[in-house]
Design a protein around this motif. Structure first.
Motif, PDB file in Angstrom:
ATOM      1  N   ILE A 151       0.880  -1.172   0.000  1.00 50.96           N
ATOM      2  CA  ILE A 151       0.000   0.000   0.000  1.00 50.96           C
ATOM      3  C   ILE A 151       0.914   1.218   0.000  1.00 50.96           C
ATOM      4  O   ILE A 151       1.772   1.362   0.871  1.00 50.96           O
ATOM      5  CB  ILE A 151      -0.902   0.042   1.252  1.00 50.96           C
ATOM      6  N   GLU A 152       0.744   2.066  -0.984  1.00 52.19           N
ATOM      7  CA  GLU A 152       1.572   3.272  -1.060  1.00 52.19           C
ATOM      8  C   GLU A 152       1.278   4.184   0.131  1.00 52.19           C
ATOM      9  O   GLU A 152       0.201   4.128   0.714  1.00 52.19           O
ATOM     10  CB  GLU A 152       1.329   4.001  -2.381  1.00 52.19           C
ATOM     11  N   PRO A 153       2.227   5.036   0.508  1.00 50.08           N
ATOM     12  CA  PRO A 153       2.048   5.904   1.681  1.00 50.08           C
ATOM     13  C   PRO A 153       0.770   6.733   1.618  1.00 50.08           C
ATOM     14  O   PRO A 153       0.312   7.127   0.550  1.00 50.08           O
ATOM     15  CB  PRO A 153       3.280   6.811   1.638  1.00 50.08           C
ATOM     16  N   MET A 154       0.222   7.000   2.785  1.00 54.49           N
ATOM     17  CA  MET A 154      -0.995   7.806   2.903  1.00 54.49           C
ATOM     18  C   MET A 154      -0.684   9.308   2.925  1.00 54.49           C
ATOM     19  O   MET A 154      -1.495  10.113   2.508  1.00 54.49           O
ATOM     20  CB  MET A 154      -1.756   7.439   4.184  1.00 54.49           C
ATOM     21  N   ALA A 155       0.465   9.673   3.458  1.00 54.49           N
ATOM     22  CA  ALA A 155       0.823  11.089   3.606  1.00 54.49           C
ATOM     23  C   ALA A 155       0.968  11.744   2.237  1.00 54.49           C
ATOM     24  O   ALA A 155       1.705  11.257   1.380  1.00 54.49           O
ATOM     25  CB  ALA A 155       2.114  11.225   4.395  1.00 54.49           C
ATOM     26  N   VAL A 156       0.290  12.843   2.043  1.00 56.09           N
ATOM     27  CA  VAL A 156       0.314  13.555   0.771  1.00 56.09           C
ATOM     28  C   VAL A 156       1.709  14.112   0.472  1.00 56.09           C
ATOM     29  O   VAL A 156       2.109  14.197  -0.687  1.00 56.09           O
ATOM     30  CB  VAL A 156      -0.752  14.670   0.764  1.00 56.09           C
ATOM     31  N   SER A 157       2.473  14.417   1.513  1.00 51.76           N
ATOM     32  CA  SER A 157       3.821  14.941   1.301  1.00 51.76           C
ATOM     33  C   SER A 157       4.730  13.929   0.612  1.00 51.76           C
ATOM     34  O   SER A 157       5.684  14.303  -0.059  1.00 51.76           O
ATOM     35  CB  SER A 157       4.447  15.355   2.636  1.00 51.76           C
ATOM     36  N   VAL A 158       4.403  12.656   0.727  1.00 51.84           N
ATOM     37  CA  VAL A 158       5.202  11.585   0.136  1.00 51.84           C
ATOM     38  C   VAL A 158       4.522  11.012  -1.103  1.00 51.84           C
ATOM     39  O   VAL A 158       5.174  10.605  -2.049  1.00 51.84           O
ATOM     40  CB  VAL A 158       5.429  10.456   1.172  1.00 51.84           C
ATOM     41  N   ASN A 159       3.217  10.995  -1.097  1.00 50.94           N
ATOM     42  CA  ASN A 159       2.432  10.401  -2.183  1.00 50.94           C
ATOM     43  C   ASN A 159       1.468  11.449  -2.734  1.00 50.94           C
ATOM     44  O   ASN A 159       0.364  11.617  -2.219  1.00 50.94           O
ATOM     45  CB  ASN A 159       1.678   9.171  -1.665  1.00 50.94           C
ATOM     46  N   LYS A 160       1.887  12.140  -3.756  1.00 54.57           N
ATOM     47  CA  LYS A 160       1.091  13.241  -4.335  1.00 54.57           C
ATOM     48  C   LYS A 160      -0.221  12.765  -4.963  1.00 54.57           C
ATOM     49  O   LYS A 160      -1.108  13.567  -5.223  1.00 54.57           O
ATOM     50  CB  LYS A 160       1.909  13.999  -5.386  1.00 54.57           C
ATOM     51  N   GLU A 161      -0.349  11.470  -5.224  1.00 54.86           N
ATOM     52  CA  GLU A 161      -1.571  10.934  -5.819  1.00 54.86           C
ATOM     53  C   GLU A 161      -2.687  10.719  -4.794  1.00 54.86           C
ATOM     54  O   GLU A 161      -3.840  10.528  -5.161  1.00 54.86           O
ATOM     55  CB  GLU A 161      -1.269   9.603  -6.527  1.00 54.86           C
ATOM     56  N   ARG A 162      -2.342  10.727  -3.507  1.00 51.40           N
ATOM     57  CA  ARG A 162      -3.349  10.518  -2.472  1.00 51.40           C
ATOM     58  C   ARG A 162      -4.344  11.670  -2.470  1.00 51.40           C
ATOM     59  O   ARG A 162      -3.978  12.825  -2.636  1.00 51.40           O
ATOM     60  CB  ARG A 162      -2.713  10.427  -1.092  1.00 51.40           C
ATOM     61  N   PHE A 163      -5.583  11.319  -2.282  1.00 44.96           N
ATOM     62  CA  PHE A 163      -6.660  12.288  -2.118  1.00 44.96           C
ATOM     63  C   PHE A 163      -6.799  13.219  -3.312  1.00 44.96           C
ATOM     64  O   PHE A 163      -7.004  14.414  -3.178  1.00 44.96           O
ATOM     65  CB  PHE A 163      -6.495  13.056  -0.801  1.00 44.96           C
ATOM     66  N   THR A 164      -6.667  12.643  -4.514  1.00 45.29           N
ATOM     67  CA  THR A 164      -6.884  13.413  -5.738  1.00 45.29           C
ATOM     68  C   THR A 164      -8.134  12.945  -6.473  1.00 45.29           C
ATOM     69  O   THR A 164      -8.669  13.682  -7.283  1.00 45.29           O
ATOM     70  CB  THR A 164      -5.678  13.291  -6.696  1.00 45.29           C
ATOM     71  N   ASP A 165      -8.608  11.745  -6.172  1.00 44.48           N
ATOM     72  CA  ASP A 165      -9.769  11.171  -6.857  1.00 44.48           C
ATOM     73  C   ASP A 165     -10.869  10.879  -5.837  1.00 44.48           C
ATOM     74  O   ASP A 165     -10.779   9.920  -5.064  1.00 44.48           O
ATOM     75  CB  ASP A 165      -9.354   9.879  -7.570  1.00 44.48           C
ATOM     76  N   PRO A 166     -11.913  11.706  -5.811  1.00 40.00           N
ATOM     77  CA  PRO A 166     -12.983  11.529  -4.829  1.00 40.00           C
ATOM     78  C   PRO A 166     -13.628  10.138  -4.847  1.00 40.00           C
ATOM     79  O   PRO A 166     -13.989   9.616  -3.790  1.00 40.00           O
ATOM     80  CB  PRO A 166     -14.010  12.605  -5.208  1.00 40.00           C
ATOM     81  N   LYS A 167     -13.768   9.530  -6.020  1.00 39.10           N
ATOM     82  CA  LYS A 167     -14.379   8.199  -6.087  1.00 39.10           C
ATOM     83  C   LYS A 167     -13.518   7.169  -5.354  1.00 39.10           C
ATOM     84  O   LYS A 167     -14.037   6.320  -4.627  1.00 39.10           O
ATOM     85  CB  LYS A 167     -14.614   7.766  -7.537  1.00 39.10           C
ATOM     86  N   LYS A 168     -12.202   7.251  -5.550  1.00 37.83           N
ATOM     87  CA  LYS A 168     -11.301   6.339  -4.841  1.00 37.83           C
ATOM     88  C   LYS A 168     -11.335   6.597  -3.343  1.00 37.83           C
ATOM     89  O   LYS A 168     -11.339   5.666  -2.538  1.00 37.83           O
ATOM     90  CB  LYS A 168      -9.858   6.503  -5.337  1.00 37.83           C
ATOM     91  N   VAL A 169     -11.350   7.855  -2.968  1.00 39.46           N
ATOM     92  CA  VAL A 169     -11.372   8.216  -1.550  1.00 39.46           C
ATOM     93  C   VAL A 169     -12.609   7.613  -0.889  1.00 39.46           C
ATOM     94  O   VAL A 169     -12.516   6.958   0.152  1.00 39.46           O
ATOM     95  CB  VAL A 169     -11.330   9.747  -1.372  1.00 39.46           C
TER      96      VAL A 169
END
Length: 146
Positions: free
Chosen positions: A97-115
């Motif tokens: 599972i890729e990191p949750m922190a946005v500072s490390v994983n810029k793709e996190r919390f970019t797609d509302p459907k996935k969220v």
């Protein structure tokens, strides 16, 4: 005099809370800002006193441990995501599972459907219920603050 002091402390706290939410929100794309607005609207429906989201409450949610009623194994977000959201995690079957922190994983919390998909799945697994809109907003705010 004492009343003024308390009003000043309350006002400063409120200012910091609003600044924290605005800082986190500025790093969201328009679709995620809309989703966060939806979370805030939902949170207001449950408690009209809610003024915004809290990274600290999100941190507590992320780290809190629960004992599900069905299987007696302790669960938390950290079970799969590790205690440090900047690190990779692993599912129960060993998938990375890729990191949750946005500072490390810029793709996190970019797609509302996935969220929403992952909130539904993971909240059911950890909490045995859906997360509330407030919990979702706090969680995203926490991950955005890292």
């Amino acid at each position: 005099m004492r009343k003024r002091f308390y009003v000043m402390i309350f006002s400063l706290g409120l200012i910091f809370l609003i600044a924290e939410v605005l800082y986190a929100a500025q790093n969201l794309n328009p679709q995620m800002k809309s989703l966060m607005d939806t979370f805030l609207t939902g949170a207001h429906k449950q408690d009209s006193g809610i003024k915004g989201f809290s990274a600290e409450d999100g941190r507590k949610l992320f780290n809190s441990k629960r004992m599900p009623s069905v299987k007696k194994e302790e669960r938390s977000c950290t079970t799969c995501h590790t205690a440090n959201p900047a690190n990779q995690g692993k599912t129960q079957v060993g998938k990375v599972i890729e990191p949750m922190a946005v500072s490390v994983n810029k793709e996190r919390f970019t797609d509302p459907k996935k969220v929403e998909k992952w909130f539904k799945r993971n909240c059911e697994w950890v909490l045995e219920r859906e997360c509330t809109p407030k919990e979702k907003g706090d969680f995203v705010t926490y991950m955005m603050s890292l």
